[in-house]
Write a protein that holds these residues in place. Sequence first.
Motif, mmCIF file in Angstrom:
data_model
loop_
_atom_site.group_PDB
_atom_site.id
_atom_site.type_symbol
_atom_site.label_atom_id
_atom_site.label_comp_id
_atom_site.label_asym_id
_atom_site.label_seq_id
_atom_site.Cartn_x
_atom_site.Cartn_y
_atom_site.Cartn_z
ATOM 1 N N PHE A 297 0.845 -1.189 0.000
ATOM 2 C CA PHE A 297 0.000 0.000 0.000
ATOM 3 C C PHE A 297 0.878 1.237 0.000
ATOM 4 N N VAL A 298 0.256 2.366 -0.360
ATOM 5 C CA VAL A 298 0.912 3.674 -0.284
ATOM 6 C C VAL A 298 -0.101 4.628 0.334
ATOM 7 N N LEU B 222 -4.310 0.996 -2.863
ATOM 8 C CA LEU B 222 -3.955 -0.421 -2.841
ATOM 9 C C LEU B 222 -3.939 -0.930 -4.280
ATOM 10 N N LYS B 223 -3.431 -2.124 -4.464
ATOM 11 C CA LYS B 223 -3.423 -2.751 -5.781
ATOM 12 C C LYS B 223 -4.852 -2.789 -6.325
ATOM 13 N N GLY B 224 -5.016 -2.415 -7.586
ATOM 14 C CA GLY B 224 -6.325 -2.434 -8.216
ATOM 15 C C GLY B 224 -7.107 -1.138 -8.049
ATOM 16 N N HIS B 225 -6.519 -0.147 -7.412
ATOM 17 C CA HIS B 225 -7.188 1.146 -7.225
ATOM 18 C C HIS B 225 -7.440 1.786 -8.586
ATOM 19 N N ALA B 226 -8.506 2.553 -8.671
ATOM 20 C CA ALA B 226 -8.807 3.280 -9.911
ATOM 21 C C ALA B 226 -7.686 4.268 -10.221
ATOM 22 N N VAL C 184 3.371 15.505 -6.705
ATOM 23 C CA VAL C 184 2.242 14.972 -7.462
ATOM 24 C C VAL C 184 2.352 13.454 -7.462
ATOM 25 N N ALA C 185 1.189 12.785 -7.352
ATOM 26 C CA ALA C 185 1.155 11.327 -7.428
ATOM 27 C C ALA C 185 0.226 10.907 -8.552
ATOM 28 N N GLU C 186 0.624 9.854 -9.260
ATOM 29 C CA GLU C 186 -0.223 9.280 -10.304
ATOM 30 C C GLU C 186 -0.274 7.778 -10.104
ATOM 31 N N MET C 187 -1.483 7.219 -10.122
ATOM 32 C CA MET C 187 -1.633 5.763 -10.118
ATOM 33 C C MET C 187 -2.327 5.389 -11.408
ATOM 34 N N LEU C 188 -1.715 4.482 -12.147
ATOM 35 C CA LEU C 188 -2.255 3.991 -13.404
ATOM 36 C C LEU C 188 -1.949 2.513 -13.471
ATOM 37 N N GLY C 189 -2.982 1.690 -13.599
ATOM 38 C CA GLY C 189 -2.781 0.250 -13.528
ATOM 39 C C GLY C 189 -2.337 -0.094 -12.122
ATOM 40 N N ASP C 190 -1.297 -0.866 -11.997
ATOM 41 C CA ASP C 190 -0.763 -1.221 -10.685
ATOM 42 C C ASP C 190 0.592 -0.555 -10.460
ATOM 43 N N LYS C 191 0.725 0.691 -10.909
ATOM 44 C CA LYS C 191 1.955 1.445 -10.719
ATOM 45 C C LYS C 191 1.632 2.826 -10.168
ATOM 46 N N VAL C 192 2.339 3.194 -9.098
ATOM 47 C CA VAL C 192 2.205 4.519 -8.491
ATOM 48 C C VAL C 192 3.527 5.256 -8.707
ATOM 49 N N VAL C 193 3.428 6.457 -9.276
ATOM 50 C CA VAL C 193 4.606 7.303 -9.453
ATOM 51 C C VAL C 193 4.393 8.558 -8.640
ATOM 52 N N VAL C 194 5.339 8.841 -7.748
ATOM 53 C CA VAL C 194 5.297 10.060 -6.940
ATOM 54 C C VAL C 194 6.459 10.949 -7.377
#
Length: 92
Positions: free
Chosen positions: A19-20, A32-36, A79-89
Amino acid sequence: MILDILTPEAQIFHGEVEFVSMPGLAGQFQVLKGHAAIISALKQGELRFKTNMDLSDQESLIKDQKSPQVYIYNLKGGVAEMLGDKVVVLAE
């Protein structure tokens, strides 16, 4: 899921996490994994994540004393971006 924490100077972390938790402008939130898919501005505060990796050699990450697999990175903003199962901060 994969987490990348990047600053203009360096890559702080890259690896598998459970989690993040991040300080959004409207308050703390967790993904969490699978988040929109989401893009969010971040304010100053603690970014927390749980991983099975040993990061004791990382000077910029603090190990949570209550939860041994949770690490903390102190953000000044970003800034944070979640796309698929990857989070980039992208951190300041």
